[in-house]
Design a protein around this motif. Structure first.
Motif, mmCIF file in Angstrom:
data_model
loop_
_atom_site.group_PDB
_atom_site.id
_atom_site.type_symbol
_atom_site.label_atom_id
_atom_site.label_comp_id
_atom_site.label_asym_id
_atom_site.label_seq_id
_atom_site.Cartn_x
_atom_site.Cartn_y
_atom_site.Cartn_z
ATOM 1 N N UNK A 115 0.807 -1.239 0.000
ATOM 2 C CA UNK A 115 0.000 0.000 0.000
ATOM 3 C C UNK A 115 0.832 1.277 0.000
ATOM 4 N N UNK A 116 2.018 1.260 0.611
ATOM 5 C CA UNK A 116 2.857 2.462 0.589
ATOM 6 C C UNK A 116 3.348 2.760 -0.824
ATOM 7 N N UNK A 117 3.775 1.728 -1.533
ATOM 8 C CA UNK A 117 4.223 1.912 -2.923
ATOM 9 C C UNK A 117 3.062 2.321 -3.812
ATOM 10 N N UNK A 176 0.082 6.401 -6.896
ATOM 11 C CA UNK A 176 -1.194 7.107 -7.095
ATOM 12 C C UNK A 176 -1.004 8.603 -6.865
ATOM 13 N N UNK A 177 -0.259 8.973 -5.828
ATOM 14 C CA UNK A 177 0.004 10.396 -5.580
ATOM 15 C C UNK A 177 0.766 11.027 -6.737
ATOM 16 N N UNK A 180 0.464 10.175 -9.844
ATOM 17 C CA UNK A 180 -0.558 10.413 -10.875
ATOM 18 C C UNK A 180 -1.417 11.614 -10.528
ATOM 19 N N UNK A 181 -1.816 11.722 -9.265
ATOM 20 C CA UNK A 181 -2.634 12.875 -8.861
ATOM 21 C C UNK A 181 -1.889 14.188 -9.069
ATOM 22 N N UNK A 182 -0.577 14.182 -8.821
ATOM 23 C CA UNK A 182 0.219 15.391 -9.056
ATOM 24 C C UNK A 182 0.298 15.727 -10.539
ATOM 25 N N UNK A 183 0.502 14.709 -11.349
ATOM 26 C CA UNK A 183 0.694 14.935 -12.788
ATOM 27 C C UNK A 183 -0.625 15.141 -13.527
ATOM 28 N N UNK A 184 -1.663 14.459 -13.083
ATOM 29 C CA UNK A 184 -2.974 14.523 -13.751
ATOM 30 C C UNK A 184 -4.054 14.817 -12.712
#
Length: 178
Positions: A72-74, A79-80, A82-86
């Motif tokens: 889950x940490x990886x 996911x973070x 992706x959230x930063x980029x998109x």
């Protein structure tokens, strides 16, 4: 009614796994095939070219990389990123015959891959935060490597379908009988 469309199930994640599985299977990953997967899950009407379909296939590979992550940490880190980029621009949408649900804004300017990655980031982030672990995986049945979303509340899911699980159990039973 398809059990995957029940109101209490993570439809956005079924969309992602169906899309990733379609790309992995290859044959239906044409522009029209990818458009059909999006449409079947209530996504925006896309008109993919060969170029934008290739970008969607590349985006599906990024999503598959996260679905292959069991830590889950990886997964949260990916996911973070992706959230930063998109960044997701969520909207409440009501599809015919369904309750209100959270969707990302429709893609603009022919960028369906960006929309897909934004959608993936939002859906995966919500599911990981709700479950607290990577409630997804790849089928453990020999000869099947399809992705699935684990919606169970008990033991972790190992197979993409009851068909694969039954096939493995029957084979094990036959092996014990020999």
């Amino acid at each position: 009614m398809d059990h995957r469309l029940a109101d209490d199930n993570p439809r956005g994640l079924y969309f992602l796994t169906d899309l990733v599985n379609t790309v992995r299977d290859g044959g239906a990953a044409t522009p029209q095939g990818l458009e059909a997967v999006v449409a079947a899950h209530g996504g925006p009407p896309l008109r993919l070219t060969e170029t934008t379909a290739a970008e969607v296939r590349e985006a599906a590979a990024v999503i598959a990389g996260i679905l292959d992550t069991g830590d889950e940490d990886s997964a949260a880190e990916a996911i973070n990123a992706l959230l930063d980029r998109y960044p997701a621009r969520p909207r409440l949408v009501r599809l015919p015959g369904r309750r209100w649900s959270l969707h990302t804004a429709t893609p603009h300017h022919g960028q369906p891959a960006r929309w897909l990655l934004s959608t993936a980031a939002l859906a995966l982030a919500l599911w990981l935060s709700e479950r607290g672990y990577c409630a997804w995986g790849r089928c453990a049945a020999p000869g099947c490597d399809r992705y699935f979303i684990d919606t169970g509340r008990r033991a972790p899911q190992r197979y993409c379908s009851t068909r694969c699980g039954t096939r493995v159990r029957v084979a094990a039973h036959r092996d014990r009988g020999r």
